[in-house]
Scaffold this motif. Sequence first.
Motif, PDB file in Angstrom:
ATOM      1  N   HIS A  77       0.825  -1.204   0.000  1.00 17.21           N
ATOM      2  CA  HIS A  77       0.000   0.000   0.000  1.00 17.21           C
ATOM      3  C   HIS A  77       0.862   1.258   0.000  1.00 17.21           C
ATOM      4  O   HIS A  77       1.957   1.295   0.559  1.00 17.21           O
ATOM      5  N   ASN A  78       0.333   2.304  -0.644  1.00 16.55           N
ATOM      6  CA  ASN A  78       0.917   3.658  -0.596  1.00 16.55           C
ATOM      7  C   ASN A  78       2.411   3.644  -0.918  1.00 16.55           C
ATOM      8  O   ASN A  78       3.234   4.246  -0.220  1.00 16.55           O
ATOM      9  N   VAL A  79       2.749   2.962  -1.995  1.00 16.10           N
ATOM     10  CA  VAL A  79       4.146   2.823  -2.411  1.00 16.10           C
ATOM     11  C   VAL A  79       4.604   4.098  -3.125  1.00 16.10           C
ATOM     12  O   VAL A  79       3.944   4.582  -4.061  1.00 16.10           O
ATOM     13  N   PHE A  80       5.727   4.654  -2.679  1.00 17.41           N
ATOM     14  CA  PHE A  80       6.288   5.849  -3.299  1.00 17.41           C
ATOM     15  C   PHE A  80       6.691   5.570  -4.746  1.00 17.41           C
ATOM     16  O   PHE A  80       7.352   4.571  -5.038  1.00 17.41           O
ATOM     17  N   ARG A  81       6.289   6.531  -5.650  1.00 15.64           N
ATOM     18  CA  ARG A  81       6.673   6.414  -7.057  1.00 15.64           C
ATOM     19  C   ARG A  81       7.609   7.544  -7.504  1.00 15.64           C
ATOM     20  O   ARG A  81       8.635   7.299  -8.097  1.00 15.64           O
ATOM     21  N   ARG A  82       7.256   8.812  -7.174  1.00 11.03           N
ATOM     22  CA  ARG A  82       8.118   9.922  -7.580  1.00 11.03           C
ATOM     23  C   ARG A  82       7.686  11.196  -6.861  1.00 11.03           C
ATOM     24  O   ARG A  82       6.585  11.277  -6.307  1.00 11.03           O
ATOM     25  N   PHE A  83       8.586  12.204  -6.849  1.00 10.22           N
ATOM     26  CA  PHE A  83       8.254  13.517  -6.323  1.00 10.22           C
ATOM     27  C   PHE A  83       7.855  14.450  -7.463  1.00 10.22           C
ATOM     28  O   PHE A  83       8.262  14.262  -8.617  1.00 10.22           O
ATOM     29  N   LEU A  84       7.076  15.495  -7.100  1.00  4.87           N
ATOM     30  CA  LEU A  84       6.675  16.527  -8.054  1.00  4.87           C
ATOM     31  C   LEU A  84       7.164  17.889  -7.563  1.00  4.87           C
ATOM     32  O   LEU A  84       6.795  18.294  -6.450  1.00  4.87           O
ATOM     33  N   PRO A  85       7.919  18.625  -8.286  1.00  4.72           N
ATOM     34  CA  PRO A  85       8.594  18.178  -9.521  1.00  4.72           C
ATOM     35  C   PRO A  85       9.802  17.295  -9.217  1.00  4.72           C
ATOM     36  O   PRO A  85      10.238  16.510 -10.037  1.00  4.72           O
ATOM     37  N   ASP A  86      10.368  17.454  -7.965  1.00  7.81           N
ATOM     38  CA  ASP A  86      11.513  16.642  -7.569  1.00  7.81           C
ATOM     39  C   ASP A  86      11.581  16.646  -6.048  1.00  7.81           C
ATOM     40  O   ASP A  86      10.764  17.262  -5.359  1.00  7.81           O
ATOM     41  N   HIS A  87      12.605  15.948  -5.495  1.00  2.00           N
ATOM     42  CA  HIS A  87      12.707  15.824  -4.044  1.00  2.00           C
ATOM     43  C   HIS A  87      12.925  17.167  -3.354  1.00  2.00           C
ATOM     44  O   HIS A  87      12.503  17.373  -2.210  1.00  2.00           O
ATOM     45  N   ALA A  88      13.567  18.125  -4.021  1.00  4.33           N
ATOM     46  CA  ALA A  88      13.861  19.412  -3.396  1.00  4.33           C
ATOM     47  C   ALA A  88      12.593  20.150  -3.003  1.00  4.33           C
ATOM     48  O   ALA A  88      12.575  20.907  -2.033  1.00  4.33           O
TER      49      ALA A  88
END
Length: 621
Positions: A135-146
């Motif tokens: 469940h709730n598996v991380f896929r990506r940040f928007l726009p990035d991790h910063a």
Amino acid sequence: MDSLLVEYGHPSVVTLRYHGDIPWEFDPFYMANPSEYHERNDYYSLTSIPSTLIDGAFVGRTCFITKVKEALDAALAVTSPLKLVASDSLVGDSCFVGVEIIAEQAMGADSVVLRAAVMEDSIHYDAPNGLHLFHNVFRRFLPDHAGTLFTMSQGETLYFDFAFEIDPEWDANYISTLVFCQDDADRSIIQAVSTKPRPPAWGRYWAAERGRVVLPGHGAEFPGTFTNLGTGVDTFDLDMISDMPADWSAGYTVSGASQVGNAVVLESDSSCTIEVNLVSGYEPGTGQCTVTLTSRRDPSFARSLRFFAVSGVCALLVDDDGGLGLETYYAGALDSLEVLWGHWDRSIAKPSISDLSKTEFVIWFTGSYFPTLDTYDQDLIGTYLDTGGDLFITGQDIGYALNYVNGEEYSPEAVDFYQTYLHASWITSSSLLWQVSGRSGDPITDGLTLSIEGGDGADNQDYPDVIDSIGPANVIFDYVGDPLKHGGIRYDSGTSKIVYLSFGFEAISTQADRELLLSRIVTWFGKTSGVEPPPVAAVVSLYPNPAVTHLNIAFSGRSAGSTIEIYDVRGRLVKHLGSTQGETSTWDLMDQADRKVAPGVYFISVSTADNAIRKKVILTR
């Protein structure tokens, strides 16, 4: 963690799960985006897993549910200065996310970053560890991790928009975005929200206080809050089940919601206050009740809280075993010794110094559960002993947890507490021996040899600590087979006393040995059993009862010359009134030294030539 998510639920708690390359470097969720996982790992300065961080701060290398639960309760009790609203829409393979931030109060920080993380729910995958649903598996940040640094003033509203493409490996039906505001100065989370749809029936029931020790005849009020977190208006049936002494009572009142019989009606995101009232009578013991709210929209959804009160007891049994059920071993010994005792469940409520001080002595056990004594417990026990309390504390991992440098509760302050208040130094985490022998001439353990495995004990001593005393404390137990390994100490400061066993009392292999050891500890404390009188014919009347300024002792059908004595719950003689000269005698509530006695339970003993009668009276202020 899954159990906490069920208990608190979305949207009170929103979750995001990062998959790393440990323990399996070929974890497909990690391999799908290793760079941002490592960026997040470096952000928190993690050097090993598992690790637990609460609000950005490292608290241990293992996830202990009690710590996380207490942190969640504390966080949910604080109003965030920011309100977050997030929504998403899917157009073809493109997803658009809109975020609204409203500053309802001043932020108080200038390093707050908005981060948005895409996550996928309900992924079916046959993992090597035997799990199949994620469940709730991380896929990506928007726009990035910063993320996006922002500042705003109270009353201001900011809007942000994000867009991303749905990866062919993802199931668009289970894609959502978690948006959170994080202060990069200390990594604390200020607010969070998810675009994941909330369930139609959900709620949270929470109370800051759920246990208390009260004087006989007094009540305890426990206000709590229930919030409807479902998608719309719902009706919740409210039920109370109680288990308490015969002359106690329980009830509740509801405010802030419409009521239909025993049900409350709440709009979505609205709350009501439920105040539970437990009123003790004059029978000593523990009274408890469980309050449950059940949704009519979805009867499979229910939330419950348990409350308890303790009154009129000599001993308070603090059950700190993490729900292992070891209290039965202590209850059996206490009952056999006829000690009046009350049960305090540490997993439900934290006792206060007021609670501990209303009893004659405290038994605190941790079983095989750790972390054992957290900083709150350490401070409480220190205060209790500083103010003249008597404590019997037992558990196989207390020394390990507080002293081992990689332990969950280790700190220089924890070691100082251990040495200053338990008067012990920790040697090692396992004696590898399962018999203890007492010290010759010791008032508690002289002549005792006890097994802490097998028999009718808990048989749970995998790693009994080895300890030594810090003078002037005395060693009272040695492990059989190595007299240099010690398993218990006692200390008398002149105002307080402590007995500390570095193994679990519950593991002593026979009921008779448990009773014998406990009776010697209680005797060394200077206490005796608090005994309920056996039922006898009612030939004596006491009034007023409860008594405040005086007590009349009336005789029905008895001649003069009966001898009257007053005893406390520990069996000690308080006052000898002598022989009666009429049908009524009066006690002025003074003891033999002409001092006012303390409020509590007392027994009036009336002896005649052919009978002995005991009656109970309650003294209040």
